[in-house]
Design a protein around this motif. Structure first.
Motif, PDB file in Angstrom:
ATOM      1  N   SER A 110       0.827  -1.202   0.000  1.00  0.00           N
ATOM      2  CA  SER A 110       0.000   0.000   0.000  1.00  0.00           C
ATOM      3  C   SER A 110       0.864   1.255   0.000  1.00  0.00           C
ATOM      4  CB  SER A 110      -0.913   0.016   1.231  1.00  0.00           C
ATOM      5  OG  SER A 110      -1.673   1.221   1.271  1.00  0.00           O
ATOM      6  N   SER A 111       0.444   2.217  -0.812  1.00  0.00           N
ATOM      7  CA  SER A 111       1.085   3.523  -0.803  1.00  0.00           C
ATOM      8  C   SER A 111       0.182   4.560  -0.147  1.00  0.00           C
ATOM      9  CB  SER A 111       1.422   3.965  -2.241  1.00  0.00           C
ATOM     10  OG  SER A 111       0.252   4.012  -3.033  1.00  0.00           O
ATOM     11  N   ALA A 112      -0.868   4.097   0.535  1.00  0.00           N
ATOM     12  CA  ALA A 112      -1.777   5.013   1.225  1.00  0.00           C
ATOM     13  C   ALA A 112      -1.027   5.736   2.339  1.00  0.00           C
ATOM     14  CB  ALA A 112      -2.959   4.237   1.800  1.00  0.00           C
ATOM     15  N   ALA A 220       6.255   8.761  -5.016  1.00  0.00           N
ATOM     16  CA  ALA A 220       6.256   8.404  -3.601  1.00  0.00           C
ATOM     17  C   ALA A 220       6.325   6.886  -3.452  1.00  0.00           C
ATOM     18  CB  ALA A 220       4.994   8.932  -2.924  1.00  0.00           C
ATOM     19  N   PRO A 221       7.373   6.357  -2.849  1.00  0.00           N
ATOM     20  CA  PRO A 221       7.487   4.901  -2.738  1.00  0.00           C
ATOM     21  C   PRO A 221       6.528   4.349  -1.691  1.00  0.00           C
ATOM     22  CG  PRO A 221       9.282   5.948  -1.565  1.00  0.00           C
ATOM     23  CD  PRO A 221       8.512   7.058  -2.233  1.00  0.00           C
ATOM     24  N   PRO A 222       5.842   3.248  -1.966  1.00  0.00           N
ATOM     25  CA  PRO A 222       5.010   2.623  -0.932  1.00  0.00           C
ATOM     26  C   PRO A 222       5.855   2.302   0.299  1.00  0.00           C
ATOM     27  CG  PRO A 222       4.650   1.593  -3.065  1.00  0.00           C
ATOM     28  CD  PRO A 222       5.829   2.485  -3.223  1.00  0.00           C
ATOM     29  N   LEU A 223       5.341   2.652   1.458  1.00  0.00           N
ATOM     30  CA  LEU A 223       6.087   2.410   2.693  1.00  0.00           C
ATOM     31  C   LEU A 223       5.749   1.069   3.319  1.00  0.00           C
ATOM     32  CD1 LEU A 223       5.860   5.928   4.377  1.00  0.00           C
ATOM     33  CD2 LEU A 223       7.835   4.917   3.231  1.00  0.00           C
ATOM     34  N   VAL A 224       4.541   0.581   3.050  1.00  0.00           N
ATOM     35  CA  VAL A 224       4.029  -0.612   3.728  1.00  0.00           C
ATOM     36  C   VAL A 224       3.939  -1.769   2.743  1.00  0.00           C
ATOM     37  CG1 VAL A 224       2.087  -1.577   5.015  1.00  0.00           C
ATOM     38  CG2 VAL A 224       2.736   0.811   5.354  1.00  0.00           C
ATOM     39  N   PHE A 274     -17.890   4.312   4.985  1.00  0.00           N
ATOM     40  CA  PHE A 274     -17.650   3.232   4.026  1.00  0.00           C
ATOM     41  C   PHE A 274     -17.050   3.772   2.728  1.00  0.00           C
ATOM     42  CE2 PHE A 274     -19.158   0.638   0.445  1.00  0.00           C
ATOM     43  CZ  PHE A 274     -18.620  -0.597   0.779  1.00  0.00           C
ATOM     44  N   GLU A 275     -17.678   4.800   2.164  1.00  0.00           N
ATOM     45  CA  GLU A 275     -17.212   5.341   0.899  1.00  0.00           C
ATOM     46  C   GLU A 275     -15.831   5.986   1.032  1.00  0.00           C
ATOM     47  OE1 GLU A 275     -20.186   5.774   2.182  1.00  0.00           O
ATOM     48  OE2 GLU A 275     -21.500   4.740   0.748  1.00  0.00           O
ATOM     49  N   ALA A 276     -15.599   6.681   2.156  1.00  0.00           N
ATOM     50  CA  ALA A 276     -14.310   7.352   2.354  1.00  0.00           C
ATOM     51  C   ALA A 276     -13.184   6.346   2.520  1.00  0.00           C
ATOM     52  CB  ALA A 276     -14.387   8.278   3.575  1.00  0.00           C
ATOM     53  N   LEU A 277     -13.431   5.288   3.283  1.00  0.00           N
ATOM     54  CA  LEU A 277     -12.404   4.256   3.476  1.00  0.00           C
ATOM     55  C   LEU A 277     -12.100   3.526   2.164  1.00  0.00           C
ATOM     56  CD1 LEU A 277     -13.628   2.840   6.893  1.00  0.00           C
ATOM     57  CD2 LEU A 277     -11.413   3.931   6.489  1.00  0.00           C
ATOM     58  N   ARG A 278     -13.150   3.220   1.421  1.00  0.00           N
ATOM     59  CA  ARG A 278     -12.949   2.534   0.144  1.00  0.00           C
ATOM     60  C   ARG A 278     -12.139   3.408  -0.808  1.00  0.00           C
ATOM     61  NH1 ARG A 278     -18.275   1.025  -3.058  1.00  0.00           N
ATOM     62  NH2 ARG A 278     -18.287   3.299  -3.272  1.00  0.00           N
ATOM     63  N   ALA A 279     -12.465   4.706  -0.871  1.00  0.00           N
ATOM     64  CA  ALA A 279     -11.760   5.603  -1.789  1.00  0.00           C
ATOM     65  C   ALA A 279     -10.282   5.721  -1.424  1.00  0.00           C
ATOM     66  CB  ALA A 279     -12.418   6.985  -1.771  1.00  0.00           C
ATOM     67  N   ARG A 280      -9.982   5.847  -0.138  1.00  0.00           N
ATOM     68  CA  ARG A 280      -8.575   5.995   0.266  1.00  0.00           C
ATOM     69  C   ARG A 280      -7.820   4.673   0.094  1.00  0.00           C
ATOM     70  NH1 ARG A 280      -6.065  10.325   2.556  1.00  0.00           N
ATOM     71  NH2 ARG A 280      -7.370  12.174   2.837  1.00  0.00           N
ATOM     72  N   TYR A 281      -8.476   3.559   0.349  1.00  0.00           N
ATOM     73  CA  TYR A 281      -7.812   2.270   0.104  1.00  0.00           C
ATOM     74  C   TYR A 281      -7.452   2.143  -1.372  1.00  0.00           C
ATOM     75  CZ  TYR A 281      -6.798  -2.719  -0.024  1.00  0.00           C
ATOM     76  OH  TYR A 281      -6.171  -3.931  -0.221  1.00  0.00           O
ATOM     77  N   ALA A 283      -7.033   4.447  -3.593  1.00  0.00           N
ATOM     78  CA  ALA A 283      -5.981   5.392  -3.974  1.00  0.00           C
ATOM     79  C   ALA A 283      -4.605   4.894  -3.543  1.00  0.00           C
ATOM     80  CB  ALA A 283      -6.261   6.760  -3.352  1.00  0.00           C
ATOM     81  N   GLY A 284      -4.581   4.032  -2.522  1.00  0.00           N
ATOM     82  CA  GLY A 284      -3.319   3.537  -2.003  1.00  0.00           C
ATOM     83  C   GLY A 284      -2.812   2.257  -2.633  1.00  0.00           C
TER      84      GLY A 284
END
Length: 331
Positions: A110-112, A220-224, A274-281, A283-284
């Motif tokens: 993930s790059s979130a 931006a490199p994924p950190l996780v 729900f929608e906000a978490l899904r969108a950020r996931y 994007a990451g």
């Protein structure tokens, strides 16, 4: 004497046969399930649940066993103690362990990144307005996002929030509540907590991704990512696992129906979560790891080493490109 030697030889032969049978009866490493550890309420469970629910593990020829942990520290201890085969962690920790002799590998997951938020009616309009303000910081004074924010503000705004503001360090849920109660003016927090606050109407002042860009850390490199011990005998299992991961990430990116089955795991508390978490996931979900990401990761390591010193990266850690396993990423 001849009969005696003959009897002894038969006994020895029987012993060898029995020992061989016992060895054959033991399950090989490759035939054991791949034990994947994750935080009990972490977002990686959404991915692992998707793998199981969509039978992607079986399609990849993988038997997977999930192990829940209450903290990141517990999961890292389990990996180093061989209680699990794989966990999710950041590559800075993996680099430090590799420098100490652990043959670990890292596959981006993930790059979130997090964000800096303020109340909807706040006078804070941008990062320059953080001077003198009460800023919540998820984690500790060595949190990587906080160190990078400090570097950005010193470079571009000529102030250090560690000295020219009032930082408060703590656990993300506690700090979110302090922001809601008006005891903080702004909050730097992890992406999933930022998503929930954003759904409530809190304003994003800046994304941590913006901070990385300002520090010339592009892409931006994924950190996780997934971290495991390099073992030749498990290479087929590991390859099968990442085939399942890539299929699951593709579904989570493009199939809304798959997300409906994740609602019970997402701990939805308020409308819009729900929608906000899904969108950020989504994007990451990272892009494929390539030479540019490798170069950016090296630059980020050097910067974090300068900012956090040995307390953050350890006394012996150097950047080791062999840690990183290229991923297919976003599809």
């Amino acid at each position: 004497m001849r009969n005696g030697r003959s009897v002894l030889t038969r006994r020895q032969l029987m012993a060898v046969i029995a020992a061989g049978a016992a060895i054959c009866a033991l399950p090989s490493v490759a035939s054991q399930p791949l034990r994947v550890g994750s935080l009990r309420f972490g977002s990686v469970n959404w991915l692992l649940h998707t793998i199981e629910a969509q039978h992607l593990d079986a399609q990849a020829g993988l038997e997977m066993e999930r192990v829940d942990f209450a903290s990141n520290q517990a999961s890292t201890i389990a990996l180093l103690g061989d209680s699990v085969d794989m966990i999710v962690s950041d590559w800075l920790w993996a680099l430090r362990q590799r420098a100490e002799g652990e043959k670990l590998l890292f596959y981006p997951y993930s790059s979130a990144l997090g964000a800096i938020l303020a109340p909807p009616d706040s006078e804070i309009g941008g990062l320059s307005d953080l001077a003198g303000k009460r800023i919540g910081v998820a984690g500790s004074a060595l949190d990587k996002s906080w160190l990078l924010l400090r570097a950005h503000l010193r470079q571009d705004y000529d102030f250090d929030p560690a000295e020219d503001a009032r930082p408060f360090y703590g656990a993300p849920p506690l700090l979110s509540e302090q922001l809601r109660m008006g005891r903080l003016d702004a909050l730097l927090t992890y992406w999933n907590f930022a998503a929930r606050l954003e759904a409530e109407g809190y304003r994003v002042i800046a994304e941590v991704a913006d901070v990385l860009h300002a520090l010339d850390l592009d892409p931006a490199p994924p950190l996780v990512g997934f971290v495991w011990r390099d073992q030749e005998e498990r290479s087929d299992q590991i390859a099968a696992f990442f085939r399942a991961v890539e299929e699951a990430q593709h579904l989570l990116l493009h199939d809304d129906d798959v997300w409906e089955g994740l609602r019970p795991l997402m701990r939805i508390e308020r409308p819009g979560d729900f929608e906000a978490l899904r969108a950020r996931y989504r994007a990451g979900v990272p892009d494929p790891w390539d030479a540019a990401h490798q170069q950016a990761a090296r630059k980020l390591f050097d910067l974090l080493g300068h900012l956090g010193g040995e307390q953050l990266i350890g006394p012996m850690t150097t950047f080791d490109s062999k840690l990183f396993v290229p991923s297919k990423g976003r599809q």
